[in-house]
Motif scaffolding. Structure first.
Motif, PDB file in Angstrom:
ATOM      1  N   SER A 188       0.836  -1.208   0.000  1.00  0.00           N
ATOM      2  CA  SER A 188       0.000   0.000   0.000  1.00  0.00           C
ATOM      3  C   SER A 188       0.870   1.257   0.000  1.00  0.00           C
ATOM      4  O   SER A 188       0.511   2.269  -0.607  1.00  0.00           O
ATOM      5  CB  SER A 188      -0.948   0.003   1.201  1.00  0.00           C
ATOM      6  OG  SER A 188      -0.199   0.086   2.390  1.00  0.00           O
ATOM      7  N   LEU A 189       2.044   1.204   0.647  1.00  0.00           N
ATOM      8  CA  LEU A 189       2.924   2.380   0.664  1.00  0.00           C
ATOM      9  C   LEU A 189       3.574   2.597  -0.701  1.00  0.00           C
ATOM     10  O   LEU A 189       3.777   3.729  -1.129  1.00  0.00           O
ATOM     11  CB  LEU A 189       3.988   2.224   1.754  1.00  0.00           C
ATOM     12  CG  LEU A 189       3.421   2.208   3.187  1.00  0.00           C
ATOM     13  CD1 LEU A 189       4.492   1.831   4.191  1.00  0.00           C
ATOM     14  CD2 LEU A 189       2.817   3.563   3.537  1.00  0.00           C
ATOM     15  N   MET A 190       3.907   1.500  -1.385  1.00  0.00           N
ATOM     16  CA  MET A 190       4.459   1.654  -2.743  1.00  0.00           C
ATOM     17  C   MET A 190       3.394   2.201  -3.696  1.00  0.00           C
ATOM     18  O   MET A 190       3.676   3.058  -4.535  1.00  0.00           O
ATOM     19  CB  MET A 190       4.998   0.314  -3.249  1.00  0.00           C
ATOM     20  CG  MET A 190       6.336  -0.048  -2.630  1.00  0.00           C
ATOM     21  SD  MET A 190       7.081  -1.491  -3.398  1.00  0.00           S
ATOM     22  CE  MET A 190       6.274  -2.796  -2.518  1.00  0.00           C
ATOM     23  N   LEU A 191       2.162   1.714  -3.561  1.00  0.00           N
ATOM     24  CA  LEU A 191       1.085   2.232  -4.417  1.00  0.00           C
ATOM     25  C   LEU A 191       0.826   3.712  -4.134  1.00  0.00           C
ATOM     26  O   LEU A 191       0.602   4.500  -5.052  1.00  0.00           O
ATOM     27  CB  LEU A 191      -0.199   1.412  -4.195  1.00  0.00           C
ATOM     28  CG  LEU A 191      -0.177   0.017  -4.808  1.00  0.00           C
ATOM     29  CD1 LEU A 191      -1.351  -0.809  -4.303  1.00  0.00           C
ATOM     30  CD2 LEU A 191      -0.214   0.088  -6.337  1.00  0.00           C
ATOM     31  N   ALA A 192       0.882   4.085  -2.853  1.00  0.00           N
ATOM     32  CA  ALA A 192       0.677   5.501  -2.510  1.00  0.00           C
ATOM     33  C   ALA A 192       1.796   6.355  -3.111  1.00  0.00           C
ATOM     34  O   ALA A 192       1.550   7.452  -3.623  1.00  0.00           O
ATOM     35  CB  ALA A 192       0.644   5.667  -0.992  1.00  0.00           C
ATOM     36  N   ALA A 193       3.029   5.837  -3.088  1.00  0.00           N
ATOM     37  CA  ALA A 193       4.152   6.578  -3.688  1.00  0.00           C
ATOM     38  C   ALA A 193       3.950   6.700  -5.202  1.00  0.00           C
ATOM     39  O   ALA A 193       4.213   7.756  -5.787  1.00  0.00           O
ATOM     40  CB  ALA A 193       5.470   5.866  -3.383  1.00  0.00           C
ATOM     41  N   MET A 194       3.473   5.635  -5.834  1.00  0.00           N
ATOM     42  CA  MET A 194       3.205   5.697  -7.278  1.00  0.00           C
ATOM     43  C   MET A 194       2.124   6.725  -7.579  1.00  0.00           C
ATOM     44  O   MET A 194       2.200   7.458  -8.567  1.00  0.00           O
ATOM     45  CB  MET A 194       2.804   4.315  -7.798  1.00  0.00           C
ATOM     46  CG  MET A 194       3.981   3.357  -7.862  1.00  0.00           C
ATOM     47  SD  MET A 194       3.478   1.630  -7.990  1.00  0.00           S
ATOM     48  CE  MET A 194       2.855   1.551  -9.642  1.00  0.00           C
ATOM     49  N   ASP A 195       1.101   6.781  -6.724  1.00  0.00           N
ATOM     50  CA  ASP A 195       0.041   7.785  -6.918  1.00  0.00           C
ATOM     51  C   ASP A 195       0.609   9.201  -6.761  1.00  0.00           C
ATOM     52  O   ASP A 195       0.252  10.105  -7.513  1.00  0.00           O
ATOM     53  CB  ASP A 195      -1.100   7.553  -5.920  1.00  0.00           C
ATOM     54  CG  ASP A 195      -1.912   6.306  -6.269  1.00  0.00           C
ATOM     55  OD1 ASP A 195      -1.856   5.871  -7.438  1.00  0.00           O
ATOM     56  OD2 ASP A 195      -2.588   5.774  -5.374  1.00  0.00           O
ATOM     57  N   ASP A 196       1.501   9.385  -5.769  1.00  0.00           N
ATOM     58  CA  ASP A 196       2.134  10.705  -5.593  1.00  0.00           C
ATOM     59  C   ASP A 196       2.924  11.083  -6.848  1.00  0.00           C
ATOM     60  O   ASP A 196       2.899  12.232  -7.298  1.00  0.00           O
ATOM     61  CB  ASP A 196       3.085  10.696  -4.392  1.00  0.00           C
ATOM     62  CG  ASP A 196       2.327  10.621  -3.075  1.00  0.00           C
ATOM     63  OD1 ASP A 196       1.094  10.770  -3.080  1.00  0.00           O
ATOM     64  OD2 ASP A 196       2.992  10.409  -2.034  1.00  0.00           O
ATOM     65  N   MET A 197       3.656  10.105  -7.397  1.00  0.00           N
ATOM     66  CA  MET A 197       4.434  10.376  -8.611  1.00  0.00           C
ATOM     67  C   MET A 197       3.505  10.766  -9.758  1.00  0.00           C
ATOM     68  O   MET A 197       3.745  11.736 -10.476  1.00  0.00           O
ATOM     69  CB  MET A 197       5.259   9.143  -8.999  1.00  0.00           C
ATOM     70  CG  MET A 197       6.399   8.847  -8.048  1.00  0.00           C
ATOM     71  SD  MET A 197       7.169   7.244  -8.367  1.00  0.00           S
ATOM     72  CE  MET A 197       8.081   7.611  -9.847  1.00  0.00           C
ATOM     73  N   TRP A 198       2.448   9.992  -9.916  1.00  0.00           N
ATOM     74  CA  TRP A 198       1.512  10.234 -11.025  1.00  0.00           C
ATOM     75  C   TRP A 198       0.866  11.608 -10.899  1.00  0.00           C
ATOM     76  O   TRP A 198       0.842  12.389 -11.851  1.00  0.00           O
ATOM     77  CB  TRP A 198       0.445   9.129 -11.034  1.00  0.00           C
ATOM     78  CG  TRP A 198      -0.565   9.272 -12.119  1.00  0.00           C
ATOM     79  CD1 TRP A 198      -1.843   9.746 -11.997  1.00  0.00           C
ATOM     80  CD2 TRP A 198      -0.381   8.974 -13.511  1.00  0.00           C
ATOM     81  NE1 TRP A 198      -2.465   9.745 -13.219  1.00  0.00           N
ATOM     82  CE2 TRP A 198      -1.593   9.279 -14.164  1.00  0.00           C
ATOM     83  CE3 TRP A 198       0.681   8.475 -14.265  1.00  0.00           C
ATOM     84  CZ2 TRP A 198      -1.776   9.110 -15.533  1.00  0.00           C
ATOM     85  CZ3 TRP A 198       0.503   8.308 -15.637  1.00  0.00           C
ATOM     86  CH2 TRP A 198      -0.709   8.613 -16.253  1.00  0.00           C
ATOM     87  N   GLU A 199       0.380  11.924  -9.704  1.00  0.00           N
ATOM     88  CA  GLU A 199      -0.294  13.210  -9.492  1.00  0.00           C
ATOM     89  C   GLU A 199       0.665  14.382  -9.680  1.00  0.00           C
ATOM     90  O   GLU A 199       0.248  15.466 -10.064  1.00  0.00           O
ATOM     91  CB  GLU A 199      -0.915  13.262  -8.085  1.00  0.00           C
ATOM     92  CG  GLU A 199      -2.083  12.315  -7.885  1.00  0.00           C
ATOM     93  CD  GLU A 199      -3.252  12.624  -8.814  1.00  0.00           C
ATOM     94  OE1 GLU A 199      -3.460  13.793  -9.153  1.00  0.00           O
ATOM     95  OE2 GLU A 199      -3.953  11.673  -9.217  1.00  0.00           O
ATOM     96  N   SER A 200       1.949  14.161  -9.372  1.00  0.00           N
ATOM     97  CA  SER A 200       2.903  15.271  -9.546  1.00  0.00           C
ATOM     98  C   SER A 200       3.511  15.269 -10.955  1.00  0.00           C
ATOM     99  O   SER A 200       4.501  15.948 -11.206  1.00  0.00           O
ATOM    100  CB  SER A 200       3.990  15.232  -8.466  1.00  0.00           C
ATOM    101  OG  SER A 200       4.712  14.024  -8.549  1.00  0.00           O
TER     102      SER A 200
END
Ligand SMILES: [Zn+2]
Length: 415
Positions: A118-130
């Protein structure tokens, strides 16, 4: 994800202008930076419903469906250096502790915070959104394999190998090959290749095994380079905290890589220097180092990660030196272990604050087309050329008249 579709439908239904076919969008911004051509003040970009670019225009193409965006529109970013599997280490390592202490913290924390999906997915979402659309990711384990299919980001996986004692050279190499094959078979839509960790963390024996393998297989490799004073001290004076740590690990003095020369001048013969290489960090690189690199390697690229450098050692690369090789500079965020954000816009902002740093257009090139060219994905990503689907992002916080940042960049993903 912000999506202009609803806005468009509303505008379309009340508009008298009927030139646009259904489900295409015209977006106008204070400055469009296409990267492959000069920026267009008050420019207009025309997209289809999938985010494929149909055309770029000046403001004369305005019609009533055109949607205005404050600030800048540019292509999606390429993050050339991150460690997705360290995503669980956010705020756990004290700032400014230096590279040697940082590595010690990472090694301890790895046992507890490595594999939380879940933390890796959250980091991927942060990357995508930025705004990131593609990334080079350092992998030491299989932890990230299962999550990389779950988001739209395109990946190049660098399977990283290290081991300072010659007795573990063959076993570490074998482990790396096994992991590489697993990445290649489970993530066939992405590229994966083998890479040494850093200038100081492989024995000559392990470097040689890697060199032979990498020389025979396509695909770039990456290596952490000149990241700290301790790395320089180890190679040039056989002292410092990394030298002490290697001795504590039982590496015999004979095997420490002391050479009285700078790190890459010491080990370039051990690297497959005919292959494309990404030299990561380069925080302590000087002008002579860069000139040497350009001669010693046939296809060198530089990845700057300023936010991570500030976090670990409160130092920054001398950015003006790299501008001489501006077409070979990429940007990376490193991971949440050493960075408060995974935002390429933030790296652009930090580098532009440096003395004789890049201007806005040059820095956006570093964060977009250069990374795409390094990854060999420039046909799809990195510029706003018609026919491409490179991701479309809006950046605010930059005063376009005075040409400086009025606050830290805010990024919104449009497509
Ligand atoms: Zn790194």
């Amino acid at each position: 994800m912000f999506h202009p579709y609803e806005t468009f439908i509303l505008l379309y239904s009340i508009s008298e202008c009927t030139r646009l076919p259904m489900k295409t969008y015209k977006l106008q911004a204070g400055l469009i930076i296409p990267v492959h051509q000069k920026p267009i003040p008050n420019g207009i970009i025309h997209l289809d419903a999938d985010g494929i670019i149909l055309g770029l225009y000046d403001e004369s193409e305005y019609c009533s469906e055109t949607v205005w965006y404050d600030g800048i529109i540019c292509p999606g970013f390429i993050n050339a250096h991150t460690h997705l599997e360290l995503s669980g280490m956010k705020t756990l390592i004290p700032e400014g502790s230096g590279l040697n202490a940082f590595i010690g913290h990472v090694e301890k924390l790895k046992q507890h915070h490595l594999t939380d999906e879940s933390l890796m997915l959250a980091a991927m979402d942060d990357m995508w959104e930025s705004g990131t659309v593609a990334a080079c990711d350092i992998s030491n384990t299989r932890a990230s394999i299962s999550v990389k299919n779950n988001r739209e980001i395109y990946w190049h996986n660098f399977i990283e190998v290290f081991g300072s004692h010659p007795s573990v050279a063959q076993s570490q190499f074998d482990k790396g090959i096994e992991l590489l094959k697993e990445f290649q078979s489970r993530l066939p839509q992405f590229k994966s290749s083998l890479s040494p960790h850093a200038t100081y963390s492989l024995s000559t024996e392990l470097f040689n095994l890697l060199k032979e393998y990498i020389s025979n297989y396509p695909g770039p490799f990456s290596i952490h380079n000149s990241e700290s004073e301790d790395e320089i001290a180890l190679f040039t004076r056989n002292e410092g905290k990394i030298a002490t740590r290697l001795r504590e690990w039982g590496v015999p003095s004979d095997y420490l890589p002391f050479s009285a020369k700078r790190p890459l001048q010491s080990i370039y013969n051990l690297l497959p220097n005919l292959q494309r290489v990404l030299l990561v960090h380069n925080t302590l690189s000087n002008a002579a180092d860069l000139d040497f690199i350009m001669q010693a390697f046939s296809d060198p690229w530089f990845c700057l990660c300023p936010e991570s450098n500030q976090y670990i050692s409160k130092q920054m690369p001398i950015v003006v030196l790299f501008r001489k090789f501006t077409d070979r500079i990429c940007l990376g965020t490193d991971s949440y272990a050493s960075s408060g954000s995974l935002s390429i816009a933030r790296q652009i902002y930090l580098l532009m604050q440096q003395k004789n740093g890049p201007g806005l257009e040059e820095a956006i090139r570093w964060g977009s087309i250069n990374g795409a060219r390094f990854m060999n994905i420039e046909e799809k990503f990195g510029t706003l050329e018609p026919g491409k689907k490179p991701g479309i992002i809006q950046i605010t916080g930059f005063d376009l008249q005075k040409e400086h940042w009025i606050n830290e960049p805010m990024v919104k993903r449009i497509f």
